[in-house]
Design an enzyme around this catalytic site. Structure first.
Site: not given
Ligand code: ARG
Length: 470
Positions: A168, A289, A295, A302
């Protein structure tokens, strides 16, 4: 002259079916039904299939030995010229089969026209597709094996490095980094074997099936199947030209493997966050970024996660394509290749990217270990301690839970923060040895069952997986 589908085509692009339909579709309509853009990657398989068919026609006396030899030699020449770049695929042809036959006929005249005896593009495309997959899938399995190998190297190195295991997405029990990575490998190894199973089922040669009903010519199907390296000729010719479940199975293999990669990448994305801080991706496997100067994003992970959606879509495309198709061949089937090629290509590139990203990543081992302390990950082990002393598990579970509540109330973060007297107040069975039993290394070491996270057992799993992918 009336044209049904737009502008007229160049006169010289003659189609295979011009005898029956002298009027050709217009350029746009012709391009719409053509498949050369997709099936040109089958070119060498088409040549290989044609060579085997021609040789068999010659041996069976269906065409002269001389014509068969001429066709074989010319096909070799065509293949060499395509490889060297001397000959280019004509993208205005209808498909790769008509292109090759067109080149052959242009060069050999009637000898080239003899090749298609006892053959249809329906069995031709089925054999080309299978030959292609018999080459491409083993290459993909090699990529899978290499990926598993990289992960296993890292798992072996970190077989004893403690990290939290989650359910979980809540800290559950201490495990090791090696164990977590080996879990990934166990899934990828099943994918590795799933591809092999799918390959074994597609290992039937469709040639000799004709359009759907075989041929009255004395073809030798066994010889052709053997020459092309198939285990056997197709069992039923109507099935051979209508079946695409080999494509479905492989599309499913790709989608499943991609779903696995996607889940691993989700772990990586989480681990790379400031909140987890378990992994430091290499700069070369990260992107920045355009606006936020600080960043460092896990874009590769991803994107792999995102591309799993495409392969799931491709599987649904194929399932939907086949559902309700009347037997035997229908032109709808032409849509099969683009979808499977995309899944194979996507999986291949994702495996390569995932492998590189994982090979060059640094694990933050201290942070992983620290995360095992303070979330009561040792609570199950405390309960099992009491079970070993003879208490029924339900009671042991309750006592450990009460101790966790005691700790929370007292602002303590681990069961071992309780004094021996406090623990004994909950159960007389607690002895001083409980403190040793609760440290994360001891918890992990104790879980040494087959399949468990104990470092020795993880090393055994790693050895077993290495053997399977060899
Ligand atoms: N381009 C076709 C395909 O990919 C080849 C078979 C064509 N057969 C036919 N009867 N039109 O399926």
């Amino acid at each position: 002259m009336r044209r049904s589908g737009g502008d007229s085509l160049k006169k010289e692009t003659k189609v295979l079916w011009a005898g029956r339909l002298p009027e050709k579709p217009g350029a746009e309509a012709f391009a719409f039904q053509a498949s050369i853009g997709v099936d040109s990657r089958l070119v060498f398989d088409d040549i290989t299939g044609s060579k085997a068919h021609a040789a068999m026609l010659g041996r069976q006396g269906i065409i002269s030995k001389d014509a068969a030899a001429k066709i074989g030699r010319e096909l070799d020449r065509v293949a060499a010229e395509l490889k060297s770049g001397k000959l280019a695929i004509d993208t205005s042809a209808e498909d790769i089969h008509s292109f090759i036959e067109g080149v052959l006929t242009g060069r050999l005249g009637d000898a080239g026209r003899m090749l298609h005896a006892g053959r249809s593009r329906n069995d031709q495309v089925a054999v080309d597709f299978r030959l292609y997959l018999k080459r491409a899938v083993p290459e993909l399995r090699a990529e899978l094996a290499e990926t598993i190998g990289v992960l296993l190297d890292r798992a072996e190195k970190h077989a004893a490095c403690i990290m939290p295991g989650y359910t979980h997405l809540q800290r559950a029990q201490p495990v090791t980094l090696g164990y977590h990575l080996t879990a990934w490998c166990a899934a990828l190894e099943r994918d590795f074997s799933r591809f092999a199973c799918a390959l074994s089922r597609l290992d039937e040669c469709p040639l000799g099936s004709g359009a759907l009903a075989g041929s009255g010519l004395p073809l030798d199907r066994n010889v052709v199947a053997e020459a092309l390296g198939f285990a056997r000729p197709g069992f039923n010719s109507m099935d051979s030209v209508a079946d695409r479940d080999f494509a479905l199975e492989l599309s499913s293999c790709c989608a499943i493997t991609m779903v696995h990669l996607s889940r691993f990448c989700e772990d990586v994305v989480l681990w790379a966050s400031e909140e987890f801080n378990f992994i430091e991706l290499a700069e070369a496997w990260s992107t920045g970024s355009s606006i936020m100067p600080q960043k460092k994003n896990p874009d590769f992970a991803e994107l792999i996660r995102g591309k799993a959606g495409r392969t799931a879509g491709n599987l649904v495309t194929l399932l939907t394509l086949l559902k309700g198709l009347p037997y035997a061949y229908d032109k709808d089937l032409q849509e099969d290749k683009e979808s499977l090629f995309d899944s194979l290509d996507t999986l291949r590139s994702c495996l390569r990217m995932f492998r590189g990203m994982m090979r060059d990543a640094q694990f933050n081992l201290k942070r992983m270990k620290d995360a095992c302390s303070g979330g009561f990950l040792e609570a199950t082990d405390a309960a099992e301690y009491l079970v070993r002393k003879g208490l029924p598990f339900r009671k042991a579970h309750e006592i450990a839970a009460l101790i966790v509540r005691d700790c929370i109330e007292a602002g303590q973060r681990r069961i071992s923060d309780r004094s021996p007297a406090e623990l004994k107040a909950r159960s007389k069975l607690f002895g001083d040895d409980i403190y040793k039993a609760l440290n994360p290394e001891a918890c992990v070491k104790a879980r040494s069952l087959p399949g468990g996270p104990a470092p020795k057992e993880v090393r055994r799993q790693i050895r077993a997986l290495r053997k399977k992918i060899r």
